[in-house]
Write an enzyme that holds these catalytic residues in place. Structure first.
Site, mmCIF file in Angstrom:
data_model
loop_
_atom_site.group_PDB
_atom_site.id
_atom_site.type_symbol
_atom_site.label_atom_id
_atom_site.label_comp_id
_atom_site.label_asym_id
_atom_site.label_seq_id
_atom_site.Cartn_x
_atom_site.Cartn_y
_atom_site.Cartn_z
ATOM 1 N N GLU A 130 4.629 8.132 -3.604
ATOM 2 C CA GLU A 130 5.888 7.187 -2.238
ATOM 3 C C GLU A 130 6.730 6.275 -3.496
ATOM 4 O O GLU A 130 7.216 5.258 -2.485
ATOM 5 C CB GLU A 130 4.766 6.552 -1.425
ATOM 6 C CG GLU A 130 3.806 7.723 -0.441
ATOM 7 C CD GLU A 130 3.427 6.629 0.285
ATOM 8 O OE1 GLU A 130 3.682 5.397 0.301
ATOM 9 O OE2 GLU A 130 2.640 7.084 1.179
ATOM 10 N N GLU A 150 0.974 -1.621 -0.060
ATOM 11 C CA GLU A 150 0.000 -0.165 0.243
ATOM 12 C C GLU A 150 0.795 1.096 0.118
ATOM 13 O O GLU A 150 0.341 2.002 0.873
ATOM 14 C CB GLU A 150 -0.926 -0.052 1.526
ATOM 15 C CG GLU A 150 -2.206 1.004 1.461
ATOM 16 C CD GLU A 150 -2.658 1.731 2.234
ATOM 17 O OE1 GLU A 150 -4.569 1.060 2.048
ATOM 18 O OE2 GLU A 150 -1.805 1.381 3.539
#
Length: 720
Positions: free
Chosen positions: A189, A180
């Protein structure tokens, strides 16, 4: 490792046991960078990992994790439920080897271990490995695993995934990957490079991936508010006050960084005009190795006349290969109007994943109803960018040495006529009694440096610019002529106050010490961390003239009682999360409710207007004054709040009003009604039902000048 090199380079035989101990100690230690709010200095905190056999570990330092989005994420029940269902659908083979990258508290790893046990994996060679490189979170994950009896069913690695090696760490390549590592933009990210490395080095052939796919969407919008967040040139032209941050042909010399900016767009629903239907941008298939770069040319038909000020974007996750489990970050209006199932998914407000805004340049791109516009979308490994009608602004967005990029809210503030007028009038009044002053701009304010230099040709302006430094100096050189001053008037020091000496000031006394205050890089911090200005003033005390003019001259800590049900829910304490006990994380993550005693969570910075449903329950109260005519010192304040509306009080919003000129009552407020500033939000340990005339709350606050922190305490009473 330097320590190992020293041992090996001395010429003495190094005992293998000594090297193993040294390596183990280095591997179990991490350094956390923290910014001192009063000095701007970076400070290192050491985080130690306990030995494996320590079954009662010390919790990781609370301040390291309480300001993260982990708690909000774990309170997102739609997200948790979707991942649980997808993991259960993926783990069907009892010999599955599952790898969880970016494991956090270990929730997905525990879901995988439970699903594996359900198909007999514990006796058939199945395994779960969790990779979490951030040591404070890794320490917390071990506590969660122990609390759920999972410490022997999930193997934890405190490493980056690109440091994992098959055979050294993993017994064999993983055939299921769960992760995730997503942000509001999706890619920020490092999702793509992480998946690429995993496919190359860590995964078996044809692995199962959760999530399976992601699709990004966009929509063209017109919004005066969003226009103000990016078009400084035209907004300061409307101000017509003679100060030009973006003069003439240099309208892009100060601009918003060309990137997607995360924002809670539901809060803007009533002031946005939709100029197109939602359109698909990119589809990312995680079930195969992703590409680093792609480009898409999209034709968009407009639905009404207007100016395209921005593209609002979001993403939809398909978590399973069957296409039955979805999670969407779409704004409310898109979820309500869409005929597609994934977009209709209704969920609670959450703060960890927002929508994103990509700004057009200038006044926007004019569009007429039923016009077809061409959009070019590109993505690299970490971001998605847009170019509308090709040949538009994208080619000019490279940053030159004198170009400055600021956050959207700072751009809007610099273009705000009332804000500019308050500063201009205050400085004008100060200069009427100061001839040929020596002025120190104590922060990173371009506006004040330009203003004073252009208003007082005989002044000497010393810009500290601790954040802007050389870029600030290059910028001032570029705009000097357009603002009618000589660059020789300005000296950019580029130092923090603690490094400034009388030599830097040519041994002249300072007549004007000014700031907005604004320190580059500190915009997202708590409001009182701009009291760094007070710390700077104190360090420069011996260099100030006896009658020095200081602006702002005072700060006033203000507060207002608030109903904040959405924010409260996202910060509330955890118990059962999809069948796993997470109560051990509450104190460390700064949760509200169910904490020992009357312990409160931390005061955190938010744009209150973006916090879902909000309601003011009291008038605004003053709690504490900070007098900048004096050196910095400890302060204490208290007040009694009487409620003007009934409702559930979840806490209070707190901010600083900056008094520019006490005699003229010139005050700049940074409260919730001003959407360009973040406020501090202190949530109570428990919500309180309040009624006008019956409920009273007492609030106390204390300021510690050694840390720059303010602590709050409160108590409520109800009159019969």
């Amino acid at each position: 490792m330097p320590s190992c090199c020293c041992l090996l380079g001395l010429g003495f035989p190094s005992p293998p046991s000594a090297l193993r101990i040294l390596r183990r100690r280095m591997a179990s230690r991490a350094f956390q960078l923290r910014l001192n709010p009063l000095t701007g200095d970076s400070e290192w905190l050491v985080v130690e990992e306990e030995e494996e056999e320590d079954h009662h570990p010390t919790p990781p330092p609370k301040q390291l994790l309480a300001t993260t989005s982990y708690l909000d994420m774990l309170n997102d029940s739609a997200r948790n439920r979707a991942y649980r269902r997808a993991i259960e659908a993926a783990v069907t083979d009892p010999s599955s080897r599952v790898l969880d990258i970016g494991a956090g508290t270990g929730l997905l790893s525990m879901m995988a271990a439970r699903a594996l046990a359900a198909v007999g994996g514990e006796t058939r060679g199945g395994s779960v490995s969790a990779c979490e490189s951030y040591l404070p979170m890794g320490k917390l994950m071990r506590r969660v695993l122990r609390a759920n009896g999972m410490e022997n069913r999930v193997k934890v690695f405190h490493k980056r995934s690109d440091e994992l090696k098959v055979r050294d760490d993993l017994d064999s390549p993983a055939d299921i990957l769960v992760s995730e590592i997503l942000d509001s933009e999706l890619l920020g990210e490092g999702l793509i490079p992480t998946l690429q490395q995993a496919y190359d080095m860590l995964l078996a052939k044809n692995p199962k991936i959760v999530p399976y796919r992601a699709t990004t969407y966009g929509q063209l919008v017109e919004s005066t508010f969003l226009w103000k967040l990016h078009d400084l040139h035209n907004n300061e032209a409307n101000a017509a006050d003679g100060v030009w941050l973006t003069p003439g042909e240099m309208e892009r010399i100060v601009s918003v960084k060309p990137q997607q900016h995360a924002m809670q767009c539901d809060a803007l629903e009533d002031e946005i005009r939709l100029l197109s239907e939602p359109f698909k941008v990119f589809e990312f298939d995680f079930w195969k190795r992703p590409d680093s770069h792609r480009e898409a040319n999209i034709k968009i038909r407009t639905t009404r006349d207007g100016y395209v000020h921005a593209i609002i974007s979001w993403w939809v996750l398909q978590l399973d290969s069957a296409g039955s489990i979805f999670y969407s970050t779409a704004p409310r209006w898109a979820r309500q109007s869409s005929s597609e199932g994934p977009q209709r998914d209704m969920k609670d407000w959450c703060d960890h994943w927002k929508q994103c805004v990509w700004f057009m340049q200038g006044k926007g791109i004019p569009a007429t109803e039923d016009q077809v516009l061409s959009l070019r979308a590109r993505h690299n490994q970490t971001s998605i960018s847009y170019q509308l009608n090709i040949n538009d602004e994208a080619c000019d967005r490279s940053s030159k040495g004198d170009h400055l990029t600021l956050l959207p809210e700072r751009i809007a503030l610099y273009g705000d006529k009332d804000w500019r007028s308050a500063l201009i009038n205050t400085i004008k009044n100060a200069l009427t009694v100061k001839s040929s002053p020596t002025c120190v701009v104590a922060d990173d304010s371009m506006f004040l440096a330009l203003l004073i230099s252009s208003m007082s040709p005989t002044s000497k302006v010393i810009a500290m610019y601790p954040g802007l430094r050389d870029k600030g100096a290059a910028y001032l050189r570029s705009v000097a002529d357009a603002n009618n001053f000589s660059i020789d008037q300005i000296q950019v020091i580029g130092k923090r106050a603690s490094s400034i000496t009388a030599d830097d000031l040519k041994h002249k006394k300072v007549n004007l010490l000014v700031g907005e205050p604004f320190y580059l890089g500190s915009e997202g911090m708590l409001p009182w961390q701009n009291l760094r200005f007070w710390s700077v003033r104190t360090l420069l005390d011996s260099m100030l003239s006896e009658d020095a003019f200081i602006m702002p001259c005072k700060g006033i800590l203000k507060l207002c009682a608030m109903s904040l049900p959405d924010l409260w829910r996202s910060r509330s304490s955890l118990k059962d999360v999809e069948g796993f006990d997470h109560s051990v994380v509450n104190e460390t993550l700064g949760a509200c409710g169910c904490l020992p005693g009357d312990q409160q969570g931390p005061c955190l910075p938010y744009y209150v207007w973006q916090c879902g449903y909000t309601k003011k329950l009291s008038k605004v109260y003053s709690l504490m004054d900070f007098n900048f005519s004096e050196p910095i010192h400890s302060c204490f304040g208290k007040t009694k709040i009487e409620f003007s509306h009934d409702g559930t009080c979840h806490g209070f919003a707190v901010w600083i009003d900056w008094v520019l000129d006490e005699r003229k009552s010139v005050v700049l407020t940074t409260g919730p009604d001003n959407r360009y500033w973040k406020q501090g939000v202190q949530l109570f340990s428990k919500p309180v039902e309040v009624n006008p005339g019956k409920s009273v709350m007492h609030v106390e606050a204390s300021f510690d000048p050694s840390t720059g922190e303010i602590t709050f305490s409160s108590s409520s009473t109800t009159c019969s």
